[in-house]
Design a protein around this motif. Structure first.
Motif, short mmCIF file in Angstrom:
data_model
loop_
_atom_site.label_atom_id
_atom_site.label_comp_id
_atom_site.label_asym_id
_atom_site.label_seq_id
_atom_site.Cartn_x
_atom_site.Cartn_y
_atom_site.Cartn_z
N ALA A 212 0.99 -1.49 -0.05
CA ALA A 212 0.10 -0.14 -0.65
C ALA A 212 0.88 1.04 -0.33
CB ALA A 212 -0.59 -0.20 1.07
N GLN B 45 2.12 1.92 -3.32
CA GLN B 45 0.71 3.24 -4.57
C GLN B 45 0.18 4.11 -3.55
OE1 GLN B 45 -2.23 -0.33 -4.87
NE2 GLN B 45 -0.91 -1.42 -3.59
N ASN B 46 0.51 3.93 -2.16
CA ASN B 46 -0.39 4.81 -2.02
C ASN B 46 0.66 5.83 -0.77
OD1 ASN B 46 -1.78 7.72 -0.93
ND2 ASN B 46 -3.39 6.78 -2.62
N ALA C 155 -0.14 8.90 0.68
CA ALA C 155 -0.85 9.21 1.72
C ALA C 155 -1.92 8.20 3.07
CB ALA C 155 -2.10 10.74 0.99
N ARG C 156 -2.51 7.42 2.12
CA ARG C 156 -3.57 6.48 2.54
C ARG C 156 -3.05 5.80 3.11
NH1 ARG C 156 -7.90 5.04 3.65
NH2 ARG C 156 -8.44 6.81 2.22
N VAL C 157 -1.67 5.49 3.20
CA VAL C 157 -1.30 4.09 4.44
C VAL C 157 -1.35 5.87 5.38
CG1 VAL C 157 0.95 3.13 4.83
CG2 VAL C 157 0.27 3.28 2.77
N ARG C 158 -1.02 6.60 5.72
CA ARG C 158 -0.58 7.41 6.44
C ARG C 158 -1.97 7.48 7.53
NH1 ARG C 158 4.58 10.70 7.37
NH2 ARG C 158 5.41 10.36 5.01
N ALA C 159 -2.41 7.23 6.50
CA ALA C 159 -3.94 8.12 7.28
C ALA C 159 -4.95 6.84 7.42
CB ALA C 159 -5.82 8.24 5.73
N VAL C 160 -4.02 5.59 7.71
CA VAL C 160 -5.07 4.21 8.61
C VAL C 160 -3.82 4.22 9.65
CG1 VAL C 160 -6.13 3.43 6.18
CG2 VAL C 160 -3.67 2.66 7.41
N ILE D 223 -0.80 3.97 9.56
CA ILE D 223 0.27 3.30 9.60
C ILE D 223 1.84 4.50 8.92
CG2 ILE D 223 1.55 1.26 8.33
CD1 ILE D 223 -0.80 0.47 7.99
N GLY D 224 3.16 4.18 9.79
CA GLY D 224 4.64 5.25 9.26
C GLY D 224 4.58 4.41 8.33
N PRO D 225 4.51 5.14 6.88
CA PRO D 225 5.56 4.49 5.60
C PRO D 225 7.28 3.92 5.73
CG PRO D 225 4.33 6.36 5.07
CD PRO D 225 4.53 6.33 6.61
N GLU E 165 0.36 9.79 10.81
CA GLU E 165 0.08 8.35 10.81
C GLU E 165 -0.49 8.09 12.49
OE1 GLU E 165 2.68 9.24 9.42
OE2 GLU E 165 4.26 8.61 10.17
N SER F 299 -4.07 9.74 12.16
CA SER F 299 -4.79 8.28 12.38
C SER F 299 -4.70 7.51 13.41
CB SER F 299 -4.48 8.15 10.77
OG SER F 299 -3.91 8.88 10.45
N PHE G 287 -4.86 -2.70 -5.05
CA PHE G 287 -6.03 -3.80 -3.54
C PHE G 287 -6.92 -3.49 -4.38
CE2 PHE G 287 -2.45 -3.15 0.08
CZ PHE G 287 -1.96 -3.77 -1.03
N LEU H 2 -11.76 2.62 10.50
CA LEU H 2 -10.90 2.81 12.76
C LEU H 2 -11.22 3.04 14.03
CD1 LEU H 2 -8.29 6.20 10.76
CD2 LEU H 2 -8.24 3.65 10.24
#
Lengths: 326, 249
Positions: free
Chosen positions: A203, A206-207, A209-214, A216-218, B75, B78, B95, B165
């Motif tokens: 993820a 791919q994106n 910002a999406r990972v941060r938004a859930v 998770i620190g990339p 993050e 979130s 995905f 979430l």
């Protein structure tokens, strides 16, 4: 089983079958060639974790491959000269036992990947590529200028390292050992790619910002992937040195990094068996094109171009179709 | 009064001489939908980005359920329960819909470093993810890649990810943007029910939706909140009419 599953099985069967047949036919050179494919495939499986799953185009994996190689070479040379690596603060002897050399190679390349990754993963894109390249080249020049272990000339390993109960000097058992490790790495790679961690890593590719938004620190996810990736490539390096009974700075050179990227691309980026298929194709082409012309890289380059342009899924992609998630 | 789910006070952000956020103070109370409206260039996006942590404020503080989150990374916010959707859909496009939500469930629980079990075979992840998909009406589309979903479905999927979430507060940045009339209506119904889970700070241009949903509305003009109140109060406010609503009537 999916189509890709069958193709993967066929790739494995081919890789295992060729040396068995060659051994029966009394062609040890072919066994050695297949061993080389398996080792480069293993290095590629490592790289593919970062490159394929994580989208991290590391142009510095030669560092881990070479460090693994030097782990074998340095330990073996000390063991053969009966010279401890150090005596203070504690005595450390060299060894020719694979079961000791492998963990050393894995830990060493893992630590290198931790240091290199921690810095270079703060950048992305072309900067990441260049910084990983720069770190690998630093280690390369260090190896060249450090005379203790052969410097520019490299280091010969007079006897292949030992594995309990196996005659590692004869080609087939050594191949079996390498093949088993390749299977382990493939299994690990498969498990990782489907795990929570693999999901987060893919993820993040791919994106971000999406990972941060859930939540998770990339950065941490990528760093862990980079370290595991480096460890696997480092283990491959240790085996490669044993295969050639020689390690030199060439293993650390950027050509090696490029070669690893090329074989992953040839076989299929992000495909579980991409690196194995790619290594097979690479060795096959290098060997056969080399018969026709000294300048075999030219047609090879054209082929690579064609793969990148027309078959981004590489050999596995051509055979199995588009990648399916889940 | 109950503690606000999300509160910003004295928030300020300047880009050179342009003050994009000028001492903004607003809060989001439990159970409410608080709409943030304002003309283009009023600084809504800048304000949202400071709340999500993408931009660093020059001054001011942000609290989530009383705890300061002013200097946390996006993050970390979130993970603490500030769920957001993006102005432009932002999903893991390769995905499937289900994988996107499973990622959200795993992320919210801080389980990103699970290395062994296959995520998509783990009922503890998949069941809440399917429930969130069902909630937004995407249960029949779980196996479709996010890239192959329609625009409206992608917007709903973002809401499902936010829902997964189990947040303290929702920050929804123009969820209706680019949706047809029917899609807007459906999403309006969905958001209406969502406030029971957690309050929503809603940035939206669709005035029908805003007036239908919002318990309170804040109007942002040139980086300042010029009015906060119920829909009726905002409609009647002369300053708001002059700055914003006036040109619609």
């Amino acid at each position: 089983m999916s189509r890709e599953g069958w193709i993967n099985l066929a790739v494995l069967a081919l890789l295992a079958g060729v040396p068995l047949a060659a051994h029966a036919a009394g062609e040890p050179f072919l066994v050695t060639l297949a061993t080389k494919v398996a080792i480069l495939g293993l290095a590629g499986v490592g790289l593919n974790l970062a490159l394929g799953l994580g989208g991290l185009v590391s142009f510095g994996h030669a560092a881990f491959f070479g460090l693994g190689g030097y782990a074998t070479g340095v330990l073996a040379s000390h063991a053969l000269n009966y010279e401890p690596l150090m005596t203070e603060p504690f005595a450390l002897e060299g060894t020719t036992q694979m079961l000791i050399i492998w963990p050393v190679a894995i830990v060493l390349s893992g630590l290198a990947a931790l240091a290199i990754g921690a810095l270079s993963l703060r950048t992305s894109g072309i900067f990441f590529i260049m910084i990983t390249l720069a770190f690998a080249q630093m280690i390369y020049y260090f190896a060249i200028s450090w005379p203790a272990y052969g410097g520019e000339d490299g280091l010969s390993i007079y006897v292949r390292s030992e594995f309990p109960g196996l005659d590692t000097l004869s080609p087939l058992p050594f191949f079996g050992l390498v093949f088993a490790l390749l299977l382990l790495a493939l299994g690990l790679s498969h498990i990782l790619s489907r795990s929570r961690f693999g999901l987060a890593l893919q993820a993040a590719r791919q994106n971000e910002a999406r990972v941060r938004a859930v939540g998770i620190g990339p950065y941490r996810v990528r760093l862990v992937a980079f370290v595991i990736s480096g460890m696997i490539t480092g283990l491959a390096g240790a085996l490669f040195a044993d295969l050639n009974r020689f390690v030199s700075p060439a293993m650390l050179d950027w050509h090696t990094s490029g070669q690893l990227i090329v074989l992953v691309i040839l076989g299929g980026v992000g495909r579980l068996f991409g690196p194995v298929a790619g290594a097979g194709l690479y060795i096959l082409l290098e060997h056969n094109l080399g018969h026709f012309t000294e300048f075999w890289q030219l047609p090879f380059g054209l082929l690579l171009l064609a793969v990148v342009l027309f078959a981004p899924g590489g050999l596995i992609g051509v055979l199995a179709g588009r990648k399916r998630h889940g | 009064m109950a503690e606000p789910a999300l509160a910003v006070s004295g928030l300020r952000k300047a880009f050179g001489a342009l003050v994009a956020t000028d001492g903004v103070t607003l809060d989001l109370r439990p159970g409410e939908i608080h709409a943030l409206i304002g003309p283009n260039g009023a600084g809504k996006s800048t304000l949202i980005k400071q709340m999500t942590g993408e931009l660093k404020q020059d001054a001011g503080e942000i609290r989530l359920r009383g705890a300061e989150i002013t200097f946390l990374s996006p993050e970390a916010r979130s993970r603490r329960g500030l769920a957001r959707s993006f102005q432009v859909s932002s999903l893991a496009s390769e995905f499937t819909a289900l994988q996107n939500v499973v990622l959200a469930v795993a992320g919210a629980r801080g389980e990103a470093f699970g290395f062994l079990r296959p995520a998509l075979k783990d009922r503890a992840l998949v069941e809440p993810a399917r429930a969130a998909l069902a909630r937004v009406g995407l249960d029949g589309r779980a196996g479709i890649r996010a890239a192959d979903l329609s625009h409206g479905e992608r917007r709903s999927l973002e809401v499902a990810c936010a829902l997964a979430l189990q947040p303290v507060a929702f920050l929804l940045d123009e969820p209706m943007a680019g949706m047809g009339h029917e899609g807007s209506l459906r999403l309006t119904g969905l958001l209406d029910g969502l406030r029971a889970e957690a309050p929503i700070l809603l940035v939206e241009h669709d005035m029908d939706a805003v007036f239908a949903l919002a318990d309170r509305i804040s109007v942002l003009v040139y980086g300042k909140v010029i009015a906060t109140g119920s829909a009726d109060e905002i409609r009647r406010d002369p300053e708001v009419r002059a700055a914003y609503l006036g040109d619609e009537e």
